[in-house]
Scaffold this active site. Sequence first.
Site, mmCIF file in Angstrom:
data_model
loop_
_atom_site.group_PDB
_atom_site.id
_atom_site.type_symbol
_atom_site.label_atom_id
_atom_site.label_comp_id
_atom_site.label_asym_id
_atom_site.label_seq_id
_atom_site.Cartn_x
_atom_site.Cartn_y
_atom_site.Cartn_z
ATOM 1 N N CYS A 1 0.883 -1.167 0.000
ATOM 2 C CA CYS A 1 0.000 0.000 0.000
ATOM 3 C C CYS A 1 0.920 1.215 0.000
ATOM 4 O O CYS A 1 1.841 1.286 -0.812
ATOM 5 C CB CYS A 1 -0.974 -0.037 1.170
ATOM 6 S SG CYS A 1 -0.237 -0.276 2.806
ATOM 7 N N ALA A 2 0.719 2.171 0.887
ATOM 8 C CA ALA A 2 1.624 3.316 0.974
ATOM 9 C C ALA A 2 2.683 3.090 2.041
ATOM 10 O O ALA A 2 3.881 3.187 1.783
ATOM 11 C CB ALA A 2 0.840 4.593 1.261
#
Length: 256
Positions: free
Chosen positions: A140-141
């Site tokens: 994800c981030a």
Amino acid sequence: MNTFDITLSPPVNLRDLGGIPIEGGTLRPGIAVRADDLATITESDASALVASGVTAVIDLRSTGEVALTGRGPLAGQPVAYHHLPLMADVGEGMSHESMRDFSHESMGHMYVRMVEAAAPQLATALTVIALSPGATAFHCAAGRDRTGVLAAMLLLCLGASDDDIVTDYARTGMNMVAINERMRPTMGVLLERLGFDLEQMAALTEALTDQRMAVSMQILLTELRERHGDPLAPVREAGLADASIARLRARALASV
């Protein structure tokens, strides 16, 4: 191609899940790699991932995040790409009120909602890992929340204990300062658009990176069992087949 100039950098929260105890033995390396944002890694890191055996990438980021940075250097590599967002946008479930009450406990409850709402994406992601010919990297981030949820579902499929799932999740805690620094150029833009201050959120996150971080994952596992009996029930009902779980287990235990 990136939609704005950004300095590419090595991931700071990347690890192979190999070595974690599972039913029948230990998870062998080269099956699943969890990471922070792979869209902003360097060309050399992208090449190194492929050279190490990564053949598929699962991108758990929102559409807005992907629109901001694209796939990055991995787009030029021979890997299958699967965009399976676990949230519609980075502001989902967030409000200024909720941020004031930000805690490991609130994160755990958010993870439960994520599993229930994004069960189809999780089912697809697990099937991708089961069928990929090499290692699958998922990110994800930050490589903590959405990535942590998918890692937990994978380890549940493989028969890992709750303690070992929690231990893997909590390993990210020591990396949060570096993660926040690396995310600042990208997440700062998105959060500003939503009216949030990344610096304030980073300070809150870093203040919570102690041994209690485990609480979030403990809440996820406990609440899923309380609500569904089988913690994998939402994902099974969304399409995760027994055959896919069997293949995951066979791949996880096979000799290299």
